[in-house]
Motif scaffolding. Structure first.
Motif, PDB file in Angstrom:
ATOM      1  N   ALA A 147      36.113  64.211  41.498  1.00  0.00           N
ATOM      2  CA  ALA A 147      36.413  65.626  41.274  1.00  0.00           C
ATOM      3  C   ALA A 147      35.946  66.522  42.403  1.00  0.00           C
ATOM      4  O   ALA A 147      36.646  67.447  42.819  1.00  0.00           O
ATOM      5  CB  ALA A 147      35.787  66.080  39.954  1.00  0.00           C
ATOM      6  N   ASN A 148      34.744  66.269  42.907  1.00  0.00           N
ATOM      7  CA  ASN A 148      34.132  67.179  43.881  1.00  0.00           C
ATOM      8  C   ASN A 148      34.307  66.735  45.324  1.00  0.00           C
ATOM      9  O   ASN A 148      33.775  67.372  46.234  1.00  0.00           O
ATOM     10  CB  ASN A 148      32.639  67.333  43.586  1.00  0.00           C
ATOM     11  CG  ASN A 148      31.890  66.017  43.678  1.00  0.00           C
ATOM     12  OD1 ASN A 148      32.320  65.017  43.084  1.00  0.00           O
ATOM     13  ND2 ASN A 148      30.786  65.980  44.392  1.00  0.00           N
ATOM     14  N   THR A 149      35.062  65.664  45.542  1.00  0.00           N
ATOM     15  CA  THR A 149      35.299  65.216  46.919  1.00  0.00           C
ATOM     16  C   THR A 149      36.800  65.155  47.186  1.00  0.00           C
ATOM     17  O   THR A 149      37.393  66.129  47.615  1.00  0.00           O
ATOM     18  CB  THR A 149      34.603  63.868  47.199  1.00  0.00           C
ATOM     19  OG1 THR A 149      35.062  62.876  46.268  1.00  0.00           O
ATOM     20  CG2 THR A 149      33.097  64.012  47.117  1.00  0.00           C
ATOM     21  N   GLU A 152      38.922  67.744  45.135  1.00  0.00           N
ATOM     22  CA  GLU A 152      38.706  69.114  45.609  1.00  0.00           C
ATOM     23  C   GLU A 152      39.279  69.322  47.005  1.00  0.00           C
ATOM     24  O   GLU A 152      39.967  70.322  47.253  1.00  0.00           O
ATOM     25  CB  GLU A 152      37.216  69.453  45.604  1.00  0.00           C
ATOM     26  CG  GLU A 152      36.931  70.871  46.066  1.00  0.00           C
ATOM     27  CD  GLU A 152      35.523  71.336  45.768  1.00  0.00           C
ATOM     28  OE1 GLU A 152      35.045  72.215  46.514  1.00  0.00           O
ATOM     29  OE2 GLU A 152      34.905  70.846  44.806  1.00  0.00           O
ATOM     30  N   ALA A 174      32.861  62.435  38.290  1.00  0.00           N
ATOM     31  CA  ALA A 174      31.999  62.580  39.464  1.00  0.00           C
ATOM     32  C   ALA A 174      30.735  61.773  39.222  1.00  0.00           C
ATOM     33  O   ALA A 174      30.509  61.254  38.127  1.00  0.00           O
ATOM     34  CB  ALA A 174      31.683  64.053  39.707  1.00  0.00           C
ATOM     35  N   MET A 179      27.884  67.770  39.433  1.00  0.00           N
ATOM     36  CA  MET A 179      28.973  67.732  40.408  1.00  0.00           C
ATOM     37  C   MET A 179      30.303  68.066  39.746  1.00  0.00           C
ATOM     38  O   MET A 179      31.130  68.784  40.307  1.00  0.00           O
ATOM     39  CB  MET A 179      29.037  66.363  41.072  1.00  0.00           C
ATOM     40  CG  MET A 179      27.888  66.073  42.013  1.00  0.00           C
ATOM     41  SD  MET A 179      27.973  64.394  42.681  1.00  0.00           S
ATOM     42  CE  MET A 179      26.591  64.418  43.833  1.00  0.00           C
ATOM     43  N   LEU A 180      30.506  67.554  38.545  1.00  0.00           N
ATOM     44  CA  LEU A 180      31.747  67.835  37.821  1.00  0.00           C
ATOM     45  C   LEU A 180      31.811  69.316  37.453  1.00  0.00           C
ATOM     46  O   LEU A 180      32.877  69.948  37.571  1.00  0.00           O
ATOM     47  CB  LEU A 180      31.827  66.964  36.575  1.00  0.00           C
ATOM     48  CG  LEU A 180      33.169  66.911  35.855  1.00  0.00           C
ATOM     49  CD1 LEU A 180      34.253  66.340  36.760  1.00  0.00           C
ATOM     50  CD2 LEU A 180      33.065  66.085  34.573  1.00  0.00           C
ATOM     51  N   ALA A 182      30.368  71.762  39.059  1.00  0.00           N
ATOM     52  CA  ALA A 182      30.633  72.511  40.291  1.00  0.00           C
ATOM     53  C   ALA A 182      32.109  72.452  40.665  1.00  0.00           C
ATOM     54  O   ALA A 182      32.706  73.458  41.060  1.00  0.00           O
ATOM     55  CB  ALA A 182      29.775  71.971  41.433  1.00  0.00           C
ATOM     56  N   ALA A 183      32.716  71.281  40.510  1.00  0.00           N
ATOM     57  CA  ALA A 183      34.117  71.103  40.898  1.00  0.00           C
ATOM     58  C   ALA A 183      35.048  71.976  40.074  1.00  0.00           C
ATOM     59  O   ALA A 183      35.987  72.574  40.606  1.00  0.00           O
ATOM     60  CB  ALA A 183      34.503  69.632  40.766  1.00  0.00           C
ATOM     61  N   HIS A 184      34.799  72.058  38.764  1.00  0.00           N
ATOM     62  CA  HIS A 184      35.733  72.768  37.883  1.00  0.00           C
ATOM     63  C   HIS A 184      35.344  74.218  37.629  1.00  0.00           C
ATOM     64  O   HIS A 184      36.215  75.091  37.573  1.00  0.00           O
ATOM     65  CB  HIS A 184      35.828  72.039  36.537  1.00  0.00           C
ATOM     66  CG  HIS A 184      36.563  70.749  36.622  1.00  0.00           C
ATOM     67  ND1 HIS A 184      36.321  69.682  35.779  1.00  0.00           N
ATOM     68  CD2 HIS A 184      37.548  70.329  37.455  1.00  0.00           C
ATOM     69  CE1 HIS A 184      37.121  68.680  36.084  1.00  0.00           C
ATOM     70  NE2 HIS A 184      37.876  69.041  37.107  1.00  0.00           N
ATOM     71  N   ASN A 187      33.661  75.901  41.947  1.00  0.00           N
ATOM     72  CA  ASN A 187      34.548  75.863  43.115  1.00  0.00           C
ATOM     73  C   ASN A 187      36.027  75.944  42.747  1.00  0.00           C
ATOM     74  O   ASN A 187      36.807  76.607  43.445  1.00  0.00           O
ATOM     75  CB  ASN A 187      34.301  74.589  43.923  1.00  0.00           C
ATOM     76  CG  ASN A 187      32.899  74.516  44.466  1.00  0.00           C
ATOM     77  OD1 ASN A 187      32.220  75.525  44.626  1.00  0.00           O
ATOM     78  ND2 ASN A 187      32.428  73.306  44.751  1.00  0.00           N
TER      79      ASN A 187
END
Length: 210
Positions: A147-149, A152, A174, A179-180, A182-184, A187
């Motif tokens: 999700a975050n790499t 994204e 993630a 991290m998950l 942050a991704a959704h 960011n």
């Protein structure tokens, strides 16, 4: 729920990195994502989203990471920690089980398999943009890993190129919950036009017309 209309002729499902090493028990990276993936129901959600996309006539684009091959990073000046670790551990090894597709997400006859990406963006040094344009795609829905790499980075680049971007909760994971999140939640809203649940995108795809 988004009010976006996902017209099959103009919508592409980007399935990122569906390798055994990521998604299968015994995969090299599975232990790192298993807790979060299990919590969000990743595999079942991916199965549902991919199946309904195909049933609706939505084009599936498999967007794979570079498989490990001897000499991949020979003479590279600047490896990231992830690249160095993947190289050392032969993650997604070409010709090995870990570098093969998870059996539930192997490309089918009408899928488009994009050139392998070296880093995180499915667009960088690949034919993804060309393939999307050739197929008349204006809306991309990104699912898969991570999700975050890769999700994204690919989705951000899609936005920069003018595509409508949808992220799907539950159809990605993630290393950690943070991290998950942050991704959704942190960011994602800065670049995605829609952030929906797996159930919501399944419903939207089912309502799409040929």
């Amino acid at each position: 729920m988004t009010d976006t209309q996902y017209e099959p002729a103009h919508t592409g499902l980007l399935l990122m990195d569906p390798y055994n090493d990521f998604l299968s028990e015994g995969g090299k990276l599975w232990p790192l994502v298993e807790e979060v993936a299990t919590e969000v129901g990743l595999l079942d959600n991916l199965r549902a989203v991919v199946a309904v996309a195909r049933a609706a006539g939505i084009q599936v684009f498999v967007v794979p990471h570079r498989r490990w091959r001897e000499g991949n990073f020979a003479n590279w000046n600047f490896l990231t920690a992830d690249q160095a670790g993947g190289n050392e551990n032969r993650v997604f090894e070409d010709g090995a089980w870990g570098g093969d597709w998870h059996p539930d997400f192997a490309p089918q006859e009408n899928d488009v398999v994009v050139h392998e990406h070296w880093g995180q963006s499915g667009f960088a040094n690949t034919d993804l943009d060309l393939q999307l344009k050739k197929h008349g795609i204006t809306h991309v829905v990104t699912v898969g890993m991570l999700a975050n790499t890769c999700i994204e980075s690919t989705s951000r680049y899609a936005m920069e190129l003018g595509y409508h971007v949808t992220l799907v909760r539950g159809a990605t994971a993630a290393w950690t919950r943070e991290m998950l999140h942050a991704a959704h939640d942190l960011n994602g809203p800065s670049y995605a036009h829609a952030i929906v649940s797996s159930d919501e995108i399944v419903t939207a795809f089912k309502g799409a017309q040929f």
